[in-house]
Motif scaffolding. Structure first.
Motif, PDB file in Angstrom:
ATOM      1  N   VAL A  83       0.809  -1.221   0.000  1.00 15.95           N
ATOM      2  CA  VAL A  83       0.000   0.000   0.000  1.00 15.95           C
ATOM      3  C   VAL A  83       0.841   1.269   0.000  1.00 15.95           C
ATOM      4  O   VAL A  83       0.294   2.373  -0.125  1.00 15.95           O
ATOM      5  CB  VAL A  83      -0.952   0.024   1.219  1.00 15.95           C
ATOM      6  CG1 VAL A  83      -1.912  -1.134   1.159  1.00 15.95           C
ATOM      7  CG2 VAL A  83      -0.190   0.009   2.536  1.00 15.95           C
ATOM      8  N   SER A  84       2.179   1.140   0.126  1.00 15.08           N
ATOM      9  CA  SER A  84       2.981   2.363   0.222  1.00 15.08           C
ATOM     10  C   SER A  84       4.123   2.445  -0.779  1.00 15.08           C
ATOM     11  O   SER A  84       4.608   3.532  -1.060  1.00 15.08           O
ATOM     12  CB  SER A  84       3.568   2.495   1.638  1.00 15.08           C
ATOM     13  OG  SER A  84       4.486   1.449   1.900  1.00 15.08           O
ATOM     14  N   LEU A 100       1.463   8.578  -0.434  1.00 13.12           N
ATOM     15  CA  LEU A 100       0.703   7.507  -1.066  1.00 13.12           C
ATOM     16  C   LEU A 100      -0.178   8.043  -2.172  1.00 13.12           C
ATOM     17  O   LEU A 100      -0.348   7.421  -3.216  1.00 13.12           O
ATOM     18  CB  LEU A 100      -0.150   6.794  -0.009  1.00 13.12           C
ATOM     19  CG  LEU A 100      -1.091   5.699  -0.500  1.00 13.12           C
ATOM     20  CD1 LEU A 100      -0.295   4.610  -1.187  1.00 13.12           C
ATOM     21  CD2 LEU A 100      -1.879   5.125   0.663  1.00 13.12           C
ATOM     22  N   ALA A 128       0.246   6.550  -5.878  1.00 10.83           N
ATOM     23  CA  ALA A 128      -0.876   5.861  -6.499  1.00 10.83           C
ATOM     24  C   ALA A 128      -1.194   6.467  -7.859  1.00 10.83           C
ATOM     25  O   ALA A 128      -1.517   5.763  -8.815  1.00 10.83           O
ATOM     26  CB  ALA A 128      -2.103   5.938  -5.599  1.00 10.83           C
ATOM     27  N   VAL A 136      -7.184   6.609  -5.974  1.00 13.14           N
ATOM     28  CA  VAL A 136      -7.233   6.945  -4.563  1.00 13.14           C
ATOM     29  C   VAL A 136      -8.376   7.913  -4.359  1.00 13.14           C
ATOM     30  O   VAL A 136      -8.693   8.712  -5.232  1.00 13.14           O
ATOM     31  CB  VAL A 136      -5.890   7.579  -4.101  1.00 13.14           C
ATOM     32  CG1 VAL A 136      -5.960   7.971  -2.644  1.00 13.14           C
ATOM     33  CG2 VAL A 136      -4.746   6.602  -4.313  1.00 13.14           C
ATOM     34  N   ARG A 138      -2.622  -3.733  -2.983  1.00  7.96           N
ATOM     35  CA  ARG A 138      -2.603  -2.378  -3.555  1.00  7.96           C
ATOM     36  C   ARG A 138      -4.020  -1.830  -3.722  1.00  7.96           C
ATOM     37  O   ARG A 138      -4.204  -0.619  -3.826  1.00  7.96           O
ATOM     38  CB  ARG A 138      -1.871  -2.407  -4.899  1.00  7.96           C
ATOM     39  CG  ARG A 138      -0.413  -2.802  -4.761  1.00  7.96           C
ATOM     40  CD  ARG A 138       0.225  -3.079  -6.106  1.00  7.96           C
ATOM     41  NE  ARG A 138       0.282  -1.894  -6.930  1.00  7.96           N
ATOM     42  CZ  ARG A 138       1.179  -0.918  -6.794  1.00  7.96           C
ATOM     43  NH1 ARG A 138       2.077  -0.995  -5.839  1.00  7.96           N
ATOM     44  NH2 ARG A 138       1.168   0.117  -7.595  1.00  7.96           N
ATOM     45  N   ARG A 181      -5.248   0.859  -1.220  1.00  5.44           N
ATOM     46  CA  ARG A 181      -4.671   2.202  -1.187  1.00  5.44           C
ATOM     47  C   ARG A 181      -5.683   3.316  -0.902  1.00  5.44           C
ATOM     48  O   ARG A 181      -5.369   4.247  -0.171  1.00  5.44           O
ATOM     49  CB  ARG A 181      -3.934   2.492  -2.499  1.00  5.44           C
ATOM     50  CG  ARG A 181      -2.546   1.870  -2.518  1.00  5.44           C
ATOM     51  CD  ARG A 181      -1.743   2.328  -3.709  1.00  5.44           C
ATOM     52  NE  ARG A 181      -0.339   2.022  -3.518  1.00  5.44           N
ATOM     53  CZ  ARG A 181       0.610   2.413  -4.366  1.00  5.44           C
ATOM     54  NH1 ARG A 181       0.296   3.098  -5.444  1.00  5.44           N
ATOM     55  NH2 ARG A 181       1.870   2.115  -4.133  1.00  5.44           N
TER      56      ARG A 181
END
Length: 261
Positions: free
Chosen positions: A37-38, A109, A113, A120, A227, A230
């Motif tokens: 996620v990062s 993030l 993304a 996001v 992912r 996110r």
């Protein structure tokens, strides 16, 4: 002559056993989810490969009988235990610190993304403003102006990209989480190797193929599927809760290793 069905049954057995052993909340899975996620897609892909290849190497070594050798050298596992405990406790303390003192990770993030093409939530950029969930915008008076949406990003790499887990740092950390854990030798090398060799000469390698496939499927699903979370991690509060859980997991595993549990 081995028929496809004869090969399928032990392979499915290995797949099920491998998934039952690997699908659990542990330090390796927790760190991979954090990267998912990062970190950038390339970093996640390499981390997934490190996990899958490490598991495959350990499983095959166990089938070849290395697990029996490891059981006869308790001093090696003792050293690994204390090294792993020290690393886990340190990482747990750092995670607790991030939970108590959140950084601008949600803002980084948002940009990462966008670069990777992962959607996001539209409100993610709002956390760049002063005082949003404990985040403060970086002053714009330090030399050159700060581009919109990049306030509070902290350290930067050459070229102005937002700081994040580098390939080297992610790989080294994942290697430590994987190989400095004595349980991985007992569970993967000894247990899975022993179960594989109980399948008989003809079936043990098909069983091993299934167990290795389980690792590839799980780490791939966690790394690339993670992912999709996110949008949730675009909120600073989510990072605080996640880091608090990471701290609990790391400290618990570290203390367990230190006390010999």
């Amino acid at each position: 002559m081995t028929t496809p069905l004869d090969a399928l049954l032990p392979a499915l057995s290995g797949l099920g056993t491998g998934l039952a052993l690997i699908v659990a909340i542990g330090v390796q899975n927790t760190y991979l989810l954090r990267l998912a996620v990062s970190a950038r897609l390339g970093v996640v892909a390499v981390a997934v490969a490190v996990c899958a290849l490490s598991d495959a190497a350990l499983i095959i070594a166990g089938v070849l009988g290395v697990g029996a050798v490891v059981e006869r050298v308790p001093a090696a596992l003792l050293v690994i235990r204390f090294v792993g405990a020290a690393f886990l406790l340190t990482y747990g303390v750092l995670a607790a610190r991030r939970a108590l003192r959140p950084s601008g990770e949600a803002i980084r993030l948002d940009e990462r993304a966008a670069e990777d093409g992962v959607p996001v939530s539209a409100g993610a950029g709002a956390c760049a403003g002063p005082g949003a969930d404990g985040l403060e915008a970086a002053p714009a008076s330090r030399g050159e102006g700060v581009p919109p949406g990049r306030a509070g990003l902290g350290d930067r790499r050459p070229g102005g990209d937002p700081a994040g887990p580098t390939m080297r740092a992610a790989v080294l950390t994942m290697l430590v989480f994987t190989w400095a854990n004595p349980h991985v030798y007992l569970d993967t090398l000894v247990f899975l190797g022993s179960v594989a060799n109980q399948q008989g000469v003809d079936d043990r390698w098909w069983w091993t193929v299934g167990a290795v496939a389980a690792s590839c499927l799980w780490f791939g699903a966690l790394g690339f599927g993670g992912r999709l979370l996110r949008p949730l991690f675009a909120k600073p509060l989510t990072w605080r809760v996640f880091d608090a859980l990471v701290a609990v997991v790391m400290l618990a595993f570290g203390l367990a290793l230190l006390l010999g549990a």
